[in-house]
Write an enzyme that holds these catalytic residues in place. Structure first.
Site, PDB file in Angstrom:
ATOM      1  N   MET A  75       0.802  -1.227   0.000  1.00  0.00           N
ATOM      2  CA  MET A  75       0.000   0.000   0.000  1.00  0.00           C
ATOM      3  C   MET A  75       0.838   1.281   0.000  1.00  0.00           C
ATOM      4  O   MET A  75       0.307   2.377   0.132  1.00  0.00           O
ATOM      5  CB  MET A  75      -0.950   0.021   1.200  1.00  0.00           C
ATOM      6  CG  MET A  75      -1.914  -1.134   1.232  1.00  0.00           C
ATOM      7  SD  MET A  75      -2.867  -1.246  -0.287  1.00  0.00           S
ATOM      8  CE  MET A  75      -3.475  -2.917  -0.141  1.00  0.00           C
ATOM      9  N   CYS A  76       2.143   1.159  -0.139  1.00  0.00           N
ATOM     10  CA  CYS A  76       3.007   2.347  -0.197  1.00  0.00           C
ATOM     11  C   CYS A  76       2.929   2.989  -1.577  1.00  0.00           C
ATOM     12  O   CYS A  76       2.916   2.303  -2.590  1.00  0.00           O
ATOM     13  CB  CYS A  76       4.460   1.969   0.088  1.00  0.00           C
ATOM     14  SG  CYS A  76       4.808   1.755   1.819  1.00  0.00           S
ATOM     15  N   HIS A  77       2.914   4.313  -1.558  1.00  0.00           N
ATOM     16  CA  HIS A  77       2.937   5.066  -2.811  1.00  0.00           C
ATOM     17  C   HIS A  77       4.377   5.191  -3.293  1.00  0.00           C
ATOM     18  O   HIS A  77       5.276   5.429  -2.483  1.00  0.00           O
ATOM     19  CB  HIS A  77       2.366   6.471  -2.590  1.00  0.00           C
ATOM     20  CG  HIS A  77       0.923   6.478  -2.231  1.00  0.00           C
ATOM     21  ND1 HIS A  77       0.471   6.247  -0.953  1.00  0.00           N
ATOM     22  CD2 HIS A  77      -0.179   6.674  -2.995  1.00  0.00           C
ATOM     23  CE1 HIS A  77      -0.839   6.315  -0.929  1.00  0.00           C
ATOM     24  NE2 HIS A  77      -1.270   6.572  -2.161  1.00  0.00           N
ATOM     25  N   MET A 116       7.806   4.654   5.905  1.00  0.00           N
ATOM     26  CA  MET A 116       8.037   3.277   5.452  1.00  0.00           C
ATOM     27  C   MET A 116       9.365   3.156   4.723  1.00  0.00           C
ATOM     28  O   MET A 116      10.063   2.145   4.841  1.00  0.00           O
ATOM     29  CB  MET A 116       6.883   2.792   4.571  1.00  0.00           C
ATOM     30  CG  MET A 116       5.567   2.644   5.318  1.00  0.00           C
ATOM     31  SD  MET A 116       5.683   1.641   6.828  1.00  0.00           S
ATOM     32  CE  MET A 116       6.222   0.085   6.176  1.00  0.00           C
ATOM     33  N   GLU A 117       9.744   4.186   3.987  1.00  0.00           N
ATOM     34  CA  GLU A 117      11.025   4.161   3.283  1.00  0.00           C
ATOM     35  C   GLU A 117      12.188   4.148   4.278  1.00  0.00           C
ATOM     36  O   GLU A 117      13.162   3.414   4.094  1.00  0.00           O
ATOM     37  CB  GLU A 117      11.122   5.359   2.339  1.00  0.00           C
ATOM     38  CG  GLU A 117      10.238   5.247   1.105  1.00  0.00           C
ATOM     39  CD  GLU A 117       8.748   5.478   1.352  1.00  0.00           C
ATOM     40  OE1 GLU A 117       7.963   5.245   0.420  1.00  0.00           O
ATOM     41  OE2 GLU A 117       8.353   5.879   2.470  1.00  0.00           O
ATOM     42  N   ASP A 131      23.950 -10.676   6.183  1.00  0.00           N
ATOM     43  CA  ASP A 131      24.287 -11.459   4.988  1.00  0.00           C
ATOM     44  C   ASP A 131      25.780 -11.467   4.708  1.00  0.00           C
ATOM     45  O   ASP A 131      26.352 -12.501   4.368  1.00  0.00           O
ATOM     46  CB  ASP A 131      23.537 -10.902   3.775  1.00  0.00           C
ATOM     47  CG  ASP A 131      23.897 -11.656   2.502  1.00  0.00           C
ATOM     48  OD1 ASP A 131      23.757 -12.899   2.476  1.00  0.00           O
ATOM     49  OD2 ASP A 131      24.355 -11.014   1.535  1.00  0.00           O
TER      50      ASP A 131
END
Length: 166
Positions: A75-77, A116-117, A131
């Site tokens: 749902m992120c733009h 969110m970013e 990793d």
């Protein structure tokens, strides 16, 4: 169902329409961490890890993650990001444990925020460190990931308070 912004009248997921929102400068900083052992810590700070410069690679991974957040969070733009910065700070926990604190700051001038970013960038930085050094020790622990601060937008500014860390 209409009380939920990401649910349509049929009860299905939708992306919120932000076309009526004001364009403002928006910034968000997220925090994450990873705890490593003495050997990994020294390989990272001395640039002797077999996969190369761990922090440089993790920094680039975090930048790439912020730029691609909309492709992995449904749902992120997609946003035109105007700045991304990743910073590190080491904290010795005990004789054999070192915590790498990660701060990812993302900014844009747009109609929706960049929380969110920033959270995605901080998370991917920690995952990249894991990793690149897992061959030495798979027991590393990725710590809490959270929003440290945000500015801009309708909901205003936010700064994580000390009581939220407990």
């Amino acid at each position: 169902m209409s009380d939920f912004t990401h649910i349509n009248d049929q009860g299905n997921a939708k992306m919120v329409d932000v076309s009526t929102k004001d364009v403002t400068k928006r910034t968000a900083t997220a925090h994450s961490s990873i705890t490593v052992n003495h050997t990994i810590y020294h390989q990272i700070i001395e640039h002797t890890a077999k996969k190369g410069n761990v922090l440089n690679t993790a920094q680039i991974a975090g930048i790439m993650a912020a730029k691609n957040t909309a492709t992995i969070i449904p749902m992120c733009h997609p946003l035109p990001l105007t700045g991304i910065d990743v910073n590190f700070d080491w904290e010795q926990q005990d004789d054999d444990a070192y915590q790498l604190n990660i701060a990812a700051t993302v900014s844009t001038t747009g109609k929706t925020g960049v929380e969110m970013e920033a959270l995605t960038a901080a998370s991917v930085v920690a995952l990249t460190v894991y990793d690149m050094t897992k061959a030495v020790d798979k027991g590393m622990v990725i710590g809490e990931t959270y929003l440290e601060a945000k500015s801009g937008g309708k909901s205003g500014d936010y700064q994580r308070s000390a009581h939220e860390d407990q």
